[in-house]
Every structure is written in C-alpha cells, then in structure tokens.
Scaffold this motif. Structure first.
Motif, PDB file in Angstrom:
ATOM      1  N   CYS A 102     -53.646 -53.389 -81.555  1.00  0.00           N
ATOM      2  CA  CYS A 102     -55.254 -54.000 -82.195  1.00  0.00           C
ATOM      3  C   CYS A 102     -56.330 -53.355 -81.316  1.00  0.00           C
ATOM      4  N   ARG A 103     -55.924 -53.177 -80.135  1.00  0.00           N
ATOM      5  CA  ARG A 103     -56.995 -53.787 -79.371  1.00  0.00           C
ATOM      6  C   ARG A 103     -57.730 -52.544 -79.377  1.00  0.00           C
ATOM      7  N   ALA A 104     -56.476 -51.743 -79.648  1.00  0.00           N
ATOM      8  CA  ALA A 104     -56.941 -49.592 -79.756  1.00  0.00           C
ATOM      9  C   ALA A 104     -58.670 -49.622 -80.586  1.00  0.00           C
ATOM     10  N   LEU A 105     -57.630 -50.240 -81.774  1.00  0.00           N
ATOM     11  CA  LEU A 105     -59.098 -50.311 -82.770  1.00  0.00           C
ATOM     12  C   LEU A 105     -60.127 -50.712 -82.262  1.00  0.00           C
ATOM     13  N   TYR A 106     -59.793 -52.472 -81.348  1.00  0.00           N
ATOM     14  CA  TYR A 106     -61.321 -53.340 -81.532  1.00  0.00           C
ATOM     15  C   TYR A 106     -61.894 -52.108 -80.385  1.00  0.00           C
ATOM     16  N   ILE A 107     -61.251 -52.467 -79.659  1.00  0.00           N
ATOM     17  CA  ILE A 107     -62.749 -50.980 -78.858  1.00  0.00           C
ATOM     18  C   ILE A 107     -63.207 -50.106 -79.020  1.00  0.00           C
ATOM     19  N   PHE A 108     -62.569 -48.903 -79.622  1.00  0.00           N
ATOM     20  CA  PHE A 108     -62.745 -47.891 -80.381  1.00  0.00           C
ATOM     21  C   PHE A 108     -64.142 -48.227 -80.946  1.00  0.00           C
ATOM     22  N   ALA A 109     -64.041 -49.034 -82.567  1.00  0.00           N
ATOM     23  CA  ALA A 109     -65.201 -49.368 -83.306  1.00  0.00           C
ATOM     24  C   ALA A 109     -66.076 -50.190 -82.054  1.00  0.00           C
ATOM     25  N   ARG A 110     -65.614 -51.202 -81.640  1.00  0.00           N
ATOM     26  CA  ARG A 110     -66.556 -51.612 -81.110  1.00  0.00           C
ATOM     27  C   ARG A 110     -67.928 -50.698 -80.735  1.00  0.00           C
ATOM     28  N   ALA A 111     -67.142 -49.113 -79.917  1.00  0.00           N
ATOM     29  CA  ALA A 111     -67.681 -48.444 -78.669  1.00  0.00           C
ATOM     30  C   ALA A 111     -68.356 -48.075 -79.554  1.00  0.00           C
ATOM     31  N   ASN A 112     -67.896 -47.586 -80.318  1.00  0.00           N
ATOM     32  CA  ASN A 112     -69.391 -46.450 -81.925  1.00  0.00           C
ATOM     33  C   ASN A 112     -70.599 -47.468 -82.746  1.00  0.00           C
ATOM     34  N   GLY A 118     -63.937 -51.630 -99.233  1.00  0.00           N
ATOM     35  CA  GLY A 118     -64.091 -52.512-100.596  1.00  0.00           C
ATOM     36  C   GLY A 118     -62.504 -52.720-100.931  1.00  0.00           C
ATOM     37  N   SER A 119     -62.166 -51.641-101.973  1.00  0.00           N
ATOM     38  CA  SER A 119     -60.991 -51.771-102.362  1.00  0.00           C
ATOM     39  C   SER A 119     -59.774 -51.369-102.124  1.00  0.00           C
ATOM     40  N   PHE A 120     -59.879 -50.184-101.229  1.00  0.00           N
ATOM     41  CA  PHE A 120     -59.171 -49.778-100.573  1.00  0.00           C
ATOM     42  C   PHE A 120     -58.376 -50.491 -98.800  1.00  0.00           C
ATOM     43  N   THR A 121     -56.918 -50.095 -98.966  1.00  0.00           N
ATOM     44  CA  THR A 121     -56.163 -51.134 -97.697  1.00  0.00           C
ATOM     45  C   THR A 121     -55.629 -48.932 -96.978  1.00  0.00           C
ATOM     46  N   LEU A 122     -55.349 -50.080 -95.793  1.00  0.00           N
ATOM     47  CA  LEU A 122     -54.660 -49.310 -94.882  1.00  0.00           C
ATOM     48  C   LEU A 122     -54.143 -49.537 -93.631  1.00  0.00           C
ATOM     49  N   ALA A 123     -52.834 -49.149 -94.052  1.00  0.00           N
ATOM     50  CA  ALA A 123     -52.326 -50.084 -92.058  1.00  0.00           C
ATOM     51  C   ALA A 123     -51.744 -48.337 -91.196  1.00  0.00           C
ATOM     52  N   GLU A 124     -51.074 -48.846 -90.245  1.00  0.00           N
ATOM     53  CA  GLU A 124     -50.948 -48.151 -89.152  1.00  0.00           C
ATOM     54  C   GLU A 124     -52.346 -47.783 -88.213  1.00  0.00           C
ATOM     55  N   SER A 125     -51.722 -48.258 -87.275  1.00  0.00           N
ATOM     56  CA  SER A 125     -52.941 -47.867 -85.932  1.00  0.00           C
ATOM     57  C   SER A 125     -53.719 -46.331 -86.108  1.00  0.00           C
ATOM     58  N   ILE A 126     -52.841 -45.401 -86.082  1.00  0.00           N
ATOM     59  CA  ILE A 126     -53.422 -44.057 -85.761  1.00  0.00           C
ATOM     60  C   ILE A 126     -54.136 -43.972 -86.813  1.00  0.00           C
ATOM     61  N   LEU A 170     -61.529 -43.916 -89.159  1.00  0.00           N
ATOM     62  CA  LEU A 170     -63.297 -44.735 -89.099  1.00  0.00           C
ATOM     63  C   LEU A 170     -63.582 -43.193 -88.068  1.00  0.00           C
ATOM     64  N   VAL A 171     -63.017 -42.461 -87.465  1.00  0.00           N
ATOM     65  CA  VAL A 171     -63.762 -41.589 -87.204  1.00  0.00           C
ATOM     66  C   VAL A 171     -63.891 -40.175 -88.062  1.00  0.00           C
ATOM     67  N   ARG A 172     -63.416 -39.993 -89.095  1.00  0.00           N
ATOM     68  CA  ARG A 172     -64.255 -39.614 -90.811  1.00  0.00           C
ATOM     69  C   ARG A 172     -65.194 -40.474 -90.916  1.00  0.00           C
ATOM     70  N   LYS A 173     -64.879 -41.079 -91.909  1.00  0.00           N
ATOM     71  CA  LYS A 173     -65.474 -42.372 -92.168  1.00  0.00           C
ATOM     72  C   LYS A 173     -67.397 -42.174 -91.635  1.00  0.00           C
ATOM     73  N   PHE A 174     -67.162 -43.019 -89.977  1.00  0.00           N
ATOM     74  CA  PHE A 174     -68.214 -43.002 -89.679  1.00  0.00           C
ATOM     75  C   PHE A 174     -68.823 -41.822 -88.409  1.00  0.00           C
ATOM     76  N   ILE A 219     -54.992 -45.356 -89.026  1.00  0.00           N
ATOM     77  CA  ILE A 219     -57.377 -46.410 -88.890  1.00  0.00           C
ATOM     78  C   ILE A 219     -58.060 -45.561 -88.383  1.00  0.00           C
ATOM     79  N   LEU A 220     -57.669 -45.466 -86.585  1.00  0.00           N
ATOM     80  CA  LEU A 220     -58.912 -44.613 -86.400  1.00  0.00           C
ATOM     81  C   LEU A 220     -58.814 -43.239 -86.624  1.00  0.00           C
ATOM     82  N   LEU A 221     -58.164 -42.365 -87.353  1.00  0.00           N
ATOM     83  CA  LEU A 221     -58.752 -41.317 -88.086  1.00  0.00           C
ATOM     84  C   LEU A 221     -59.677 -41.613 -88.644  1.00  0.00           C
TER      85      LEU A 221
END
Length: 244
Positions: free
Chosen positions: A14-24, A60-68, A74-78, A70-72
C-alpha cells in the motif's frame, strides 16, 4: 467516479502505491481500510476486492487487486515517465526480474521478522524464543546479501541509473523490519546509499509521510484490533512459529 485507492499504510504494498501515485501527481481518492479493525472483511469492501486484501483499486466501474498489477495499471493509464517501467527491453527485464523475485525473498523474510518483533509479542503476550528470532534474522540477512549482490550490484538503482518501480517496492519492504527495531541498514553502506537515492528520487517528505504510521508501530496496542480478528491472527502466529 474518479480513481480510488483502498490502502492501509501499515502495509508495504500500500505504501509503494501511495508513494508512486503521489510522486507522479496521479489524482486519486485515498480510501483508508484499517486491517486491524477488520475493515477489509466488510461487505462494502468485498464489492471492490472479493479477495478481502489491500491494496485495491476502483476506477469507475473497473476494479483491480494485487499491488504490482495496480502499479502497472497506473503506469500505463497515466503514462508516467519512462524510468519507472522502462521501455528499454533490458532495463524493463531487470524491473520484472526483481518484482518476480521479491515476493518469496525480501517481502517474505522481512515480513516474518516484522511479525516476530512487533506483532507476535503484542498479540500473544510472549516474545519469540531467541533462537527462532535469530533464525528469522539470518533468513532476512541472506536475502539482503542476495539483493545487494544480484540486484543492486554497483548500480545507483536496480534497473540502472534511474529509479524504477522495483526500487520503491524494495525499499518499502525493507522499512518494515526497520520500523520493528531491526536496523538492517547499519553496517551496509551500499544499501544505505541506495536508500538515500530512492528517498531523494520520490521526495523525502513524501517518503516520511507514507511511513509515519509504521514508524510508530510500537505504540500499537492489542485493544486497537477487532477482538475476533485479534484471536484469529494470534492463533495463526502461534501455529506459524510452533508456539502452541
């Protein structure tokens, strides 16, 4: 409905995701899920992740589990800067290699020592026997040696000269036993310098913010756990460490 991230910052992924999202500067709504309160087991949360684990994402209506995953996502979407997950074949392979290895090594061994030093005494009322604690520490030390020799080597970062997803994922895992009282960076100058570079790359203030809760883990008390969850977790720990 915008992007929602369901997180408990006591959790390394969770911290990895939080840091990555905020940093970007990725816009998201932070949905706090307190594992100690059993909030991951509610009907409401199961609509987001039937696996009842954090982190989880809803876009939106899309949900996703597993941290890796989710990280990927975010990389692709943003379309984050290339260095996070390089387009270069070999650099990307280095990131993938570490992310594939870490689950059963740095994550598993670091989590085991964290549980041994922080949660086991709290939930069971008894410390782990010295010989078992020494064994858990040695298992982590072996993984740390492999990390330095195989993945870090003499490079500034895991994939080369720039920070990547692999570095964030690695460092948040290493902070878990550190926050439980095992200073694994002591007498490891290469690892210490790498930590400094990663923190500077994402922003020291952001890194500290993400780790504020886990740094105060020693202030956690048994009554902060949901009673039914505490008993279940206690029995799991006793069985895991053969203390029954």
């Amino acid at each position: 409905m915008g992007l929602e991230l369901y997180l408990d910052l006591l959790s390394q992924p969770c911290r990895a995701l939080y840091i990555f999202a905020r940093a970007n500067n990725i816009p998201f709504e932070f949905k706090r899920v307190q594992l100690s309160k059993g909030q991951h087991k509610t009907e409401e949360f199961q609509k987001v992740n039937v696996l009842m684990k954090v982190p989880a994402l809803r876009d939106g209506s899309f949900t996703l589990a597993e941290s890796i995953a989710i990280l990927l996502y975010l990389v692709r979407k943003f379309k984050t800067p290339d260095h996070w997950y390089p387009s270069d074949l070999h650099k990307r392979a280095r990131v993938d290699e570490y992310l594939s290895w870490q689950h059963a090594n740095i994550r598993a061994k670091g989590s085991k020592l964290f549980l041994s030093k922080a949660l086991l005494p709290l939930l069971t009322g008894q410390p782990l026997p010295p010989e078992k604690l020494e064994s858990a520490t040695e298992e982590l030390n072996i993984a740390l040696k492999q990390f330095e020799e195989k993945f870090l080597q003499d490079k500034p970062f895991i994939a080369g000269s720039e920070v990547s997803l692999a570095d964030i994922v690695a460092l948040v895992e290493l902070m878990q036993p550190v926050c439980a009282g095992y200073d694994l960076f002591a007498e490891r100058p290469k690892l210490t310098e790498w930590r400094r570079r990663v923190e500077e790359a994402v922003g020291k203030q952001l890194f500290q913010e993400a780790h504020e809760e886990i740094m105060n883990i020693k202030n956690l008390t048994a009554d902060q756990f949901a009673p039914e969850l505490m008993e279940s977790f206690k029995q799991q720990l006793l069985k895991q460490y053969s203390l029954n």
